[in-house]
Design an enzyme around this catalytic site. Structure first.
Site, PDB file in Angstrom:
ATOM      1  N   LYS A  21      -4.676  57.354  35.809  1.00 41.03           N
ATOM      2  CA  LYS A  21      -5.746  57.650  36.776  1.00 41.03           C
ATOM      3  C   LYS A  21      -5.842  56.585  37.873  1.00 41.03           C
ATOM      4  O   LYS A  21      -6.714  56.655  38.735  1.00 41.03           O
ATOM      5  CB  LYS A  21      -7.105  57.742  36.057  1.00 41.03           C
TER       6      LYS A  21
ATOM      7  N   LYS B 107      -6.559  53.324  37.312  1.00 48.09           N
ATOM      8  CA  LYS B 107      -7.603  52.335  37.006  1.00 48.09           C
ATOM      9  C   LYS B 107      -7.096  51.326  35.989  1.00 48.09           C
ATOM     10  O   LYS B 107      -6.447  51.716  35.019  1.00 48.09           O
ATOM     11  CB  LYS B 107      -8.815  53.027  36.358  1.00 48.09           C
TER      12      LYS B 107
HETATM   13  N1  CTP Z   1     -21.883  57.642  36.352  1.00 46.31           N
HETATM   14  C1  CTP Z   1     -23.186  57.874  36.819  1.00 46.31           C
HETATM   15  N2  CTP Z   1     -23.778  56.953  37.651  1.00 46.31           N
HETATM   16  C2  CTP Z   1     -23.122  55.825  38.000  1.00 46.31           C
HETATM   17  C3  CTP Z   1     -21.818  55.575  37.535  1.00 46.31           C
HETATM   18  C4  CTP Z   1     -21.207  56.510  36.695  1.00 46.31           C
HETATM   19  O1  CTP Z   1     -23.799  58.902  36.515  1.00 46.31           O
HETATM   20  N3  CTP Z   1     -23.729  54.971  38.819  1.00 46.31           N
HETATM   21  C5  CTP Z   1     -21.240  58.646  35.510  1.00 46.31           C
HETATM   22  C6  CTP Z   1     -19.971  59.209  36.125  1.00 46.31           C
HETATM   23  O2  CTP Z   1     -20.291  60.206  37.085  1.00 46.31           O
HETATM   24  C7  CTP Z   1     -19.256  59.751  34.897  1.00 46.31           C
HETATM   25  C8  CTP Z   1     -19.669  58.747  33.804  1.00 46.31           C
HETATM   26  O3  CTP Z   1     -20.808  58.058  34.300  1.00 46.31           O
HETATM   27  O4  CTP Z   1     -19.754  61.032  34.566  1.00 46.31           O
HETATM   28  C9  CTP Z   1     -18.557  57.780  33.470  1.00 46.31           C
HETATM   29  O5  CTP Z   1     -18.154  57.225  34.702  1.00 46.31           O
HETATM   30  P1  CTP Z   1     -17.047  56.094  34.881  1.00 46.31           P
HETATM   31  O6  CTP Z   1     -16.026  56.578  35.842  1.00 46.31           O
HETATM   32  O7  CTP Z   1     -16.599  55.605  33.566  1.00 46.31           O
HETATM   33  O8  CTP Z   1     -17.948  54.942  35.551  1.00 46.31           O
HETATM   34  P2  CTP Z   1     -18.010  54.416  37.046  1.00 46.31           P
HETATM   35  O9  CTP Z   1     -19.035  53.329  37.097  1.00 46.31           O
HETATM   36  O10 CTP Z   1     -18.156  55.564  38.013  1.00 46.31           O
HETATM   37  O11 CTP Z   1     -16.564  53.760  37.185  1.00 46.31           O
HETATM   38  P3  CTP Z   1     -15.651  53.537  38.489  1.00 46.31           P
HETATM   39  O12 CTP Z   1     -16.426  52.712  39.462  1.00 46.31           O
HETATM   40  O13 CTP Z   1     -14.419  52.810  37.931  1.00 46.31           O
HETATM   41  O14 CTP Z   1     -15.301  54.923  39.012  1.00 46.31           O
END
Ligand code: CTP
Length: 151
Positions: free
Chosen positions: A44, A46
């Protein structure tokens, strides 16, 4: 028994994750999470900080989560939904529209994300702290060099 299924990486577990999981659990009785493996995160694009085993332990300790299983490819969702007898597939709206093709077997929902917090942002802060420390050490080293040169 109404089962909710979701997916994610949940690296550097933060309040946005907690709020999403809380809202997901409220949609039914049982919440299961497909947790992206370290290898799948590379696919992905990451690089995770917290390894899978620790992210698994953290999620399992969360009161809203009933079960966690590994997500290691893009194609497994249909099989997971059938195996888990999921009624609702729900995920944050950064994925809006991406999983509509699952509508024939499950109810698909996209929930609004919590503003101003993300793993990406936390990683940026960590990198900045790291850089500040490096700058500080370089500064001390250059002062020392200057002092030594005057001896
Ligand atoms: N999520 C959320 N609110 C945030 C961050 C994440 O509701 N502020 C939700 C995402 O939409 C997803 C879940 O948490 O359904 C897991 O998200 P993940 O991708 O693991 O976390 P992120 O903080 O979005 O990570 P990244 O910045 O690496 O994308």
């Amino acid at each position: 028994m109404k089962t909710i299924i979701t997916y994610g990486t949940f690296d550097l577990f933060h309040v946005g994750h907690v709020r999403l999981l809380r809202r997901l659990k409220k949609l039914g009785d049982r919440l299961v999470v497909g947790l992206s493996t370290d290898e799948f995160n590379k696919v992905k694009g990451k690089e995770v900080i917290i390894p899978y085993a620790d992210r698994y332990e953290i999620l399992m300790a969360c009161q809203y989560v009933d079960d966690v299983f590994p997500e290691d490819n893009w194609q497994q969702k249909r099989d997971d939904i059938i195996r888990e007898k999921a009624d609702i597939f729900a995920i944050g709206d950064d994925w809006a529209g991406k999983f509509d093709d699952l509508e024939d077997i499950v109810n698909v929902l996209y929930l609004p994300r919590t503003q101003n917090v993300s793993t990406t942002e936390l990683k940026t802060v960590l990198r900045k702290i790291d850089q500040d420390k490096i700058d500080e050490v370089k500064n001390v080293a250059s002062h020392l060099t200057e002092l030594v040169s005057k001896l």
